[in-house]
Design a protein around this motif. Structure first.
Motif, PDB file in Angstrom:
ATOM      1  N   GLY A  47      51.736  12.540   5.191  1.00 54.53           N
ATOM      2  CA  GLY A  47      51.653  14.335   5.683  1.00 54.53           C
ATOM      3  C   GLY A  47      50.845  14.234   7.107  1.00 54.53           C
ATOM      4  O   GLY A  47      51.111  13.672   7.723  1.00 54.53           O
ATOM      5  N   SER A  48      50.909  15.042   7.366  1.00 55.73           N
ATOM      6  CA  SER A  48      50.289  16.478   9.560  1.00 55.73           C
ATOM      7  C   SER A  48      49.422  17.287   8.776  1.00 55.73           C
ATOM      8  O   SER A  48      49.066  17.702   7.609  1.00 55.73           O
ATOM      9  CB  SER A  48      51.976  17.010   9.823  1.00 55.73           C
ATOM     10  N   LEU A  49      48.425  16.954   9.593  1.00 58.20           N
ATOM     11  CA  LEU A  49      47.229  18.639   9.759  1.00 58.20           C
ATOM     12  C   LEU A  49      47.843  18.375  11.025  1.00 58.20           C
ATOM     13  O   LEU A  49      47.700  18.032  11.960  1.00 58.20           O
ATOM     14  CB  LEU A  49      45.891  18.011   9.484  1.00 58.20           C
ATOM     15  N   ARG A  50      46.802  19.878  11.219  1.00 56.61           N
ATOM     16  CA  ARG A  50      46.628  20.171  13.232  1.00 56.61           C
ATOM     17  C   ARG A  50      45.237  20.851  13.187  1.00 56.61           C
ATOM     18  O   ARG A  50      44.816  21.889  12.637  1.00 56.61           O
ATOM     19  CB  ARG A  50      47.885  21.250  13.591  1.00 56.61           C
ATOM     20  N   LEU A  51      44.216  20.287  13.567  1.00 57.34           N
ATOM     21  CA  LEU A  51      42.882  20.714  14.112  1.00 57.34           C
ATOM     22  C   LEU A  51      43.339  21.542  14.864  1.00 57.34           C
ATOM     23  O   LEU A  51      43.676  21.215  15.583  1.00 57.34           O
ATOM     24  CB  LEU A  51      42.384  18.942  14.121  1.00 57.34           C
TER      25      LEU A  51
ATOM     26  N   THR B  60      41.362  27.068  23.438  1.00 58.95           N
ATOM     27  CA  THR B  60      40.856  26.808  22.026  1.00 58.95           C
ATOM     28  C   THR B  60      41.853  24.923  22.754  1.00 58.95           C
ATOM     29  O   THR B  60      42.845  25.253  23.773  1.00 58.95           O
ATOM     30  CB  THR B  60      42.284  26.957  21.229  1.00 58.95           C
ATOM     31  N   VAL B  61      41.776  23.941  21.682  1.00 57.44           N
ATOM     32  CA  VAL B  61      42.059  22.603  22.354  1.00 57.44           C
ATOM     33  C   VAL B  61      42.505  21.902  20.488  1.00 57.44           C
ATOM     34  O   VAL B  61      42.419  22.280  20.118  1.00 57.44           O
ATOM     35  CB  VAL B  61      41.020  21.689  22.465  1.00 57.44           C
ATOM     36  N   TYR B  62      43.815  21.986  20.647  1.00 58.83           N
ATOM     37  CA  TYR B  62      44.145  20.940  19.532  1.00 58.83           C
ATOM     38  C   TYR B  62      44.951  19.669  19.220  1.00 58.83           C
ATOM     39  O   TYR B  62      44.823  18.769  20.776  1.00 58.83           O
ATOM     40  CB  TYR B  62      45.925  22.015  19.106  1.00 58.83           C
ATOM     41  N   LEU B  63      44.479  19.000  17.792  1.00 56.61           N
ATOM     42  CA  LEU B  63      45.182  17.375  17.750  1.00 56.61           C
ATOM     43  C   LEU B  63      45.979  18.213  16.364  1.00 56.61           C
ATOM     44  O   LEU B  63      45.873  18.298  15.439  1.00 56.61           O
ATOM     45  CB  LEU B  63      43.864  16.687  17.453  1.00 56.61           C
ATOM     46  N   GLN B  64      47.265  18.186  16.913  1.00 55.47           N
ATOM     47  CA  GLN B  64      48.176  17.538  15.936  1.00 55.47           C
ATOM     48  C   GLN B  64      48.203  16.264  15.603  1.00 55.47           C
ATOM     49  O   GLN B  64      48.262  15.296  16.567  1.00 55.47           O
ATOM     50  CB  GLN B  64      49.576  17.790  16.593  1.00 55.47           C
ATOM     51  N   MET B  65      48.461  15.894  14.573  1.00 62.05           N
ATOM     52  CA  MET B  65      48.665  14.451  13.374  1.00 62.05           C
ATOM     53  C   MET B  65      49.296  14.776  12.862  1.00 62.05           C
ATOM     54  O   MET B  65      49.486  15.163  11.286  1.00 62.05           O
ATOM     55  CB  MET B  65      47.049  14.296  12.695  1.00 62.05           C
ATOM     56  N   ASN B  66      50.555  13.543  13.043  1.00 62.58           N
ATOM     57  CA  ASN B  66      51.927  13.289  12.388  1.00 62.58           C
ATOM     58  C   ASN B  66      51.299  12.028  11.335  1.00 62.58           C
ATOM     59  O   ASN B  66      50.665  10.636  12.056  1.00 62.58           O
ATOM     60  CB  ASN B  66      52.467  13.328  12.701  1.00 62.58           C
ATOM     61  N   LEU B  67      52.147  11.758  10.322  1.00 61.27           N
ATOM     62  CA  LEU B  67      52.342  10.341   9.853  1.00 61.27           C
ATOM     63  C   LEU B  67      50.855   9.612   9.886  1.00 61.27           C
ATOM     64  O   LEU B  67      50.615   8.620   9.937  1.00 61.27           O
ATOM     65  CB  LEU B  67      52.636   9.193  10.286  1.00 61.27           C
ATOM     66  N   LEU B  68      49.715  10.466   8.321  1.00 62.10           N
ATOM     67  CA  LEU B  68      48.299  10.505   8.164  1.00 62.10           C
ATOM     68  C   LEU B  68      48.008   8.906   7.543  1.00 62.10           C
ATOM     69  O   LEU B  68      49.051   9.088   6.299  1.00 62.10           O
ATOM     70  CB  LEU B  68      48.133  11.180   8.447  1.00 62.10           C
ATOM     71  N   LYS B  69      46.987   8.466   7.803  1.00 66.13           N
ATOM     72  CA  LYS B  69      47.586   7.284   7.478  1.00 66.13           C
ATOM     73  C   LYS B  69      45.774   7.073   6.547  1.00 66.13           C
ATOM     74  O   LYS B  69      44.656   7.853   7.086  1.00 66.13           O
ATOM     75  CB  LYS B  69      47.515   5.748   8.466  1.00 66.13           C
ATOM     76  N   PRO B  70      45.991   6.542   5.466  1.00 71.20           N
ATOM     77  CA  PRO B  70      44.266   6.852   4.435  1.00 71.20           C
ATOM     78  C   PRO B  70      42.795   5.774   5.903  1.00 71.20           C
ATOM     79  O   PRO B  70      42.151   6.580   5.668  1.00 71.20           O
ATOM     80  CB  PRO B  70      44.411   5.732   3.561  1.00 71.20           C
ATOM     81  N   GLU B  71      43.561   4.917   6.712  1.00 71.07           N
ATOM     82  CA  GLU B  71      42.407   4.800   7.598  1.00 71.07           C
ATOM     83  C   GLU B  71      42.931   5.872   8.942  1.00 71.07           C
ATOM     84  O   GLU B  71      41.242   5.471   9.172  1.00 71.07           O
ATOM     85  CB  GLU B  71      42.800   3.735   8.488  1.00 71.07           C
ATOM     86  N   ASP B  72      43.005   6.909   8.816  1.00 70.22           N
ATOM     87  CA  ASP B  72      42.457   8.045   9.195  1.00 70.22           C
ATOM     88  C   ASP B  72      41.924   9.422   9.005  1.00 70.22           C
ATOM     89  O   ASP B  72      40.825  10.005   9.563  1.00 70.22           O
ATOM     90  CB  ASP B  72      43.437   9.005  10.224  1.00 70.22           C
ATOM     91  N   THR B  73      41.240   8.647   7.774  1.00 75.76           N
ATOM     92  CA  THR B  73      40.375   9.480   7.206  1.00 75.76           C
ATOM     93  C   THR B  73      38.539   9.091   8.253  1.00 75.76           C
ATOM     94  O   THR B  73      38.371   8.479   8.056  1.00 75.76           O
ATOM     95  CB  THR B  73      40.106   8.713   5.353  1.00 75.76           C
ATOM     96  N   ALA B  74      38.514  10.381   8.177  1.00 72.53           N
ATOM     97  CA  ALA B  74      37.163  10.524   9.026  1.00 72.53           C
ATOM     98  C   ALA B  74      36.552  12.285   8.997  1.00 72.53           C
ATOM     99  O   ALA B  74      37.641  12.916   8.880  1.00 72.53           O
ATOM    100  CB  ALA B  74      36.830  10.061  10.663  1.00 72.53           C
TER     101      ALA B  74
END
Length: 115
Positions: free
Chosen positions: A16-20, A77-91
């Motif tokens: 999945g994806s998230l945008r911070l 504002t600064v953004y971080l678009q995160m795609n193809l998230l993996k369990p190891e991205d958990t933090a």
């Protein structure tokens, strides 16, 4: 001094994806170096991505091709678009502003990726 507030974290399935978002309390136009860092339980905080005022970016090898950092100086504002998230991205993901007076950190936003 600059206060930073992160948002956009949450629980997402792998792939999945998230945008911070990181909103600063004042203009970031003159802040050359903005970045996203993360810290998982029991580990040290690590750099995820950085961006200069000129738009130059750097990425950790583990996120290259999946994450994109950007900044909108008009919105402070600064953004971080995160795609193809993996369990190891958990933090917990933290925003950082590097100024001549020292680094400033936000309080972080939790990202959890389920398998």
């Amino acid at each position: 001094q600059v206060q930073l507030v992160e948002s956009g974290g949450g629980l997402v399935q792998a792939g999945g994806s998230l945008r911070l978002s990181c909103v600063a309390s004042r203009s970031i136009f003159r802040i050359n170096d903005m970045g996203w860092y993360r810290q998982a339980p029991g580990t040290q905080r690590e750099m995820v991505a950085t961006i200069t005022s000129g738009g130059s970016t750097t990425y950790a090898d583990s996120v290259k091709g999946r994450f994109t950092i950007s900044r909108d100086n008009a919105k402070n504002t600064v953004y971080l678009q995160m795609n193809l998230l993996k369990p190891e991205d958990t933090a917990v993901y933290y925003c950082k502003a590097s100024t001549p007076y020292g680094p400033h950190w936000g309080r972080g936003t939790q990202v959890t990726v389920s398998s």
